[in-house]
Design a protein around this motif. Sequence first.
Motif, PDB file in Angstrom:
ATOM      1  N   ILE A  28      15.991 115.163  57.435  1.00 58.96           N
ATOM      2  CA  ILE A  28      15.949 113.967  56.738  1.00 58.96           C
ATOM      3  C   ILE A  28      17.456 113.872  55.951  1.00 58.96           C
ATOM      4  N   ALA A  29      17.607 115.027  55.471  1.00 58.16           N
ATOM      5  CA  ALA A  29      18.975 115.221  54.565  1.00 58.16           C
ATOM      6  C   ALA A  29      20.106 115.393  55.599  1.00 58.16           C
ATOM      7  N   LEU A  30      20.022 116.082  56.762  1.00 60.34           N
ATOM      8  CA  LEU A  30      20.924 116.271  57.547  1.00 60.34           C
ATOM      9  C   LEU A  30      21.303 114.937  58.127  1.00 60.34           C
ATOM     10  N   GLY A  31      20.415 114.063  58.569  1.00 61.79           N
ATOM     11  CA  GLY A  31      20.632 112.504  59.143  1.00 61.79           C
ATOM     12  C   GLY A  31      21.406 111.756  58.043  1.00 61.79           C
ATOM     13  N   VAL A  32      20.882 111.739  56.767  1.00 59.83           N
ATOM     14  CA  VAL A  32      21.519 111.070  55.841  1.00 59.83           C
ATOM     15  C   VAL A  32      23.213 111.611  55.560  1.00 59.83           C
ATOM     16  N   MET A  33      23.221 112.696  55.525  1.00 56.21           N
ATOM     17  CA  MET A  33      24.590 113.247  55.214  1.00 56.21           C
ATOM     18  C   MET A  33      25.385 112.915  56.565  1.00 56.21           C
ATOM     19  N   ALA A  34      25.061 113.164  57.767  1.00 61.07           N
ATOM     20  CA  ALA A  34      25.825 112.939  58.917  1.00 61.07           C
ATOM     21  C   ALA A  34      25.999 111.608  58.973  1.00 61.07           C
ATOM     22  N   ALA A  35      25.059 110.580  58.788  1.00 60.30           N
ATOM     23  CA  ALA A  35      25.610 109.171  58.915  1.00 60.30           C
ATOM     24  C   ALA A  35      26.368 108.613  57.727  1.00 60.30           C
ATOM     25  N   SER A  36      26.267 109.415  56.690  1.00 57.16           N
ATOM     26  CA  SER A  36      27.283 108.640  55.591  1.00 57.16           C
ATOM     27  C   SER A  36      28.636 109.327  55.445  1.00 57.16           C
ATOM     28  N   TRP A  37      28.727 110.636  55.980  1.00 53.53           N
ATOM     29  CA  TRP A  37      30.095 111.331  55.777  1.00 53.53           C
ATOM     30  C   TRP A  37      31.244 110.781  56.539  1.00 53.53           C
ATOM     31  N   ARG A  38      32.600 110.864  56.021  1.00 59.23           N
ATOM     32  CA  ARG A  38      33.543 109.967  56.607  1.00 59.23           C
ATOM     33  C   ARG A  38      34.075 110.863  57.985  1.00 59.23           C
ATOM     34  N   VAL A  39      34.483 110.101  59.069  1.00 56.29           N
ATOM     35  CA  VAL A  39      34.825 110.636  60.164  1.00 56.29           C
ATOM     36  C   VAL A  39      35.699 112.014  60.121  1.00 56.29           C
ATOM     37  N   SER A  40      35.241 113.105  60.521  1.00 52.59           N
ATOM     38  CA  SER A  40      35.825 114.316  60.397  1.00 52.59           C
ATOM     39  C   SER A  40      35.129 115.280  61.208  1.00 52.59           C
ATOM     40  N   PRO A  41      35.800 116.449  61.207  1.00 51.02           N
ATOM     41  CA  PRO A  41      35.139 117.558  62.139  1.00 51.02           C
ATOM     42  C   PRO A  41      33.646 118.030  61.567  1.00 51.02           C
ATOM     43  N   ALA A  42      33.764 117.833  60.246  1.00 49.67           N
ATOM     44  CA  ALA A  42      32.418 118.310  59.525  1.00 49.67           C
ATOM     45  C   ALA A  42      31.411 117.407  59.947  1.00 49.67           C
ATOM     46  N   LYS A  43      31.498 115.795  59.995  1.00 51.00           N
ATOM     47  CA  LYS A  43      30.608 114.799  60.484  1.00 51.00           C
ATOM     48  C   LYS A  43      30.103 115.454  61.990  1.00 51.00           C
ATOM     49  N   LEU A  44      31.123 115.517  62.548  1.00 48.83           N
ATOM     50  CA  LEU A  44      30.543 116.211  64.039  1.00 48.83           C
ATOM     51  C   LEU A  44      29.577 117.346  64.165  1.00 48.83           C
ATOM     52  N   GLU A  45      29.975 118.278  63.124  1.00 52.85           N
ATOM     53  CA  GLU A  45      29.142 119.614  62.915  1.00 52.85           C
ATOM     54  C   GLU A  45      27.578 119.132  62.385  1.00 52.85           C
ATOM     55  N   LEU A  46      27.577 118.156  61.547  1.00 51.56           N
ATOM     56  CA  LEU A  46      26.333 117.888  60.820  1.00 51.56           C
ATOM     57  C   LEU A  46      25.387 116.988  62.024  1.00 51.56           C
ATOM     58  N   PHE A  47      26.236 116.284  62.813  1.00 52.75           N
ATOM     59  CA  PHE A  47      25.321 115.367  63.909  1.00 52.75           C
ATOM     60  C   PHE A  47      25.001 116.806  64.915  1.00 52.75           C
ATOM     61  N   PHE A  48      25.821 117.785  65.321  1.00 54.24           N
ATOM     62  CA  PHE A  48      25.297 118.782  66.025  1.00 54.24           C
ATOM     63  C   PHE A  48      24.148 119.416  65.769  1.00 54.24           C
ATOM     64  N   TRP A  49      23.776 119.594  64.455  1.00 48.85           N
ATOM     65  CA  TRP A  49      22.723 120.325  63.865  1.00 48.85           C
ATOM     66  C   TRP A  49      21.549 119.069  63.709  1.00 48.85           C
ATOM     67  N   HIS A  50      21.733 118.059  63.415  1.00 52.12           N
ATOM     68  CA  HIS A  50      20.802 117.016  63.518  1.00 52.12           C
ATOM     69  C   HIS A  50      20.216 116.789  64.841  1.00 52.12           C
ATOM     70  N   LYS A  51      21.054 116.769  65.724  1.00 54.46           N
ATOM     71  CA  LYS A  51      20.399 116.455  66.997  1.00 54.46           C
ATOM     72  C   LYS A  51      19.540 117.726  67.501  1.00 54.46           C
ATOM     73  N   SER A  52      20.247 118.901  67.261  1.00 51.83           N
ATOM     74  CA  SER A  52      19.546 120.137  67.815  1.00 51.83           C
ATOM     75  C   SER A  52      18.393 120.281  66.923  1.00 51.83           C
ATOM     76  N   ASN A  53      18.317 120.164  65.645  1.00 48.27           N
ATOM     77  CA  ASN A  53      17.159 120.241  65.154  1.00 48.27           C
ATOM     78  C   ASN A  53      16.040 119.142  65.356  1.00 48.27           C
ATOM     79  N   GLY A  54      16.517 118.241  65.598  1.00 47.16           N
ATOM     80  CA  GLY A  54      15.616 116.955  66.043  1.00 47.16           C
ATOM     81  C   GLY A  54      15.154 117.385  67.462  1.00 47.16           C
ATOM     82  N   MET A  55      15.676 117.751  68.307  1.00 48.84           N
ATOM     83  CA  MET A  55      15.100 118.172  69.631  1.00 48.84           C
ATOM     84  C   MET A  55      14.151 119.089  69.393  1.00 48.84           C
ATOM     85  N   LEU A  56      14.383 120.173  68.551  1.00 45.34           N
ATOM     86  CA  LEU A  56      13.545 121.316  68.378  1.00 45.34           C
ATOM     87  C   LEU A  56      12.269 120.943  67.683  1.00 45.34           C
TER      88      LEU A  56
END
Length: 184
Positions: A28-56
Motif C-alpha cells: 500500500i505504501a509503495l503504491g501511494v508513493m509510486a502514484a504520487s512521485w514526480r516523473v523520474s527514475p525513482a518513480k519507475l523504480e517504485l513501480f518496479f517494486w510495486h508490480k513485482s511485490n503485487g504479483m508475489l
Amino acid sequence: MLRNTADSWGAPAKLFHWVMAALILAQIALGVMAASWRVSPAKLELFFWHKSNGMLILALVALRLLWRLANPPPELPSGMAAWERAAARLSHLLLYALMIAMPVTGWIVSSASNVPFRIFWLIPLPAIVAPDEPTADLVALVHGGLAVLLALVLSAHIGAALRHHFVKRDAVLERMLPGIRRAP
Ligand code: HEM
Ligand code: HEM
C-alpha cells in the motif's frame, strides 16, 4: 504443529498470515508513493517494486487458499455474538477477495498501459488485456478505489484483533501469534 486445530492456527497458516500482512502493508505504501512521485527514475523504480511485490502477493494468496481448503480455520470463541461472527466472516471474505482483486486490477492497468515488465527482473509479465489507454485509466481508478476499501477493512480487522485481546480478553489474537500454540 503444521495443521490448524479446532482452537489454534498451525505454523504454515501463521506464516502465510504474517508474511502476507507485511508484504501488503508495504505494498500500500509503495503504491501511494509510486502514484504520487514526480516523473523520474525513482518513480519507475517504485513501480518496479510495486508490480513485482503485487504479483508475489497474488501467487502467495493462491497457495494460501489451497492450504486453507485443506485446513479448516479454528472455531471462533463460543461467547461471540451473532453479529460479531458475521462481521468476522464478512471481513475475512473481503480481505481474501481484495488480495486477489488488487493484483488482478493492477495487472490489467499494467497490461493496458503497454509497459513491458519483468517480475523481480526475471519473469516477463504477460499482458492480460490489449493495450488501450481508456481501459488503463478506468481500471486505475478501480485499483485506487479498491485500495481505499482495503485500507478501511484492514483498519476494522486490526481494531477487531486488538478488541479481542484487550477488551474481550479472549485467545483470538494470541492464537495467530508465532510461537503460541494455545492461549491459556
Ligand atoms: C498488522 C496487523 C494485523 C493483525 C493484528 C491481524 C490479526 C489477525 C488475527 C488475530 C487473525 C485470526 C482470527 C481468528 O483466529 O479467527 C487474523 C486473520 C486474518 N487476517 Fe489478519 N491481522 C493483521 C493484518 C492483516 C493483513 C495486512 C491482512 C491482509 C489482507 C490480514 C488478513 C487476514 C485474513 C484473510 C484472516 C483470516 C484467515 C482465515 O480465516 O483463513 N491480516 N488476523
Ligand atoms: C495487493 C496488491 C496491491 C495493492 C494493495 C496495491 C495498491 C496500490 C495503491 C495503494 C496504489 C496507489 C493508488 C493511488 O494513489 O491512486 C496503486 C497504484 C498502482 N498499482 Fe497497485 N497494488 C497492488 C498490486 C498491483 C499490481 C500487481 C500491479 C501491476 C502488475 C499494480 C499496478 C499499479 C499501478 C500501475 C498503479 C498506478 C495507477 C495509476 O496510474 O493511478 N498494483 N496500487
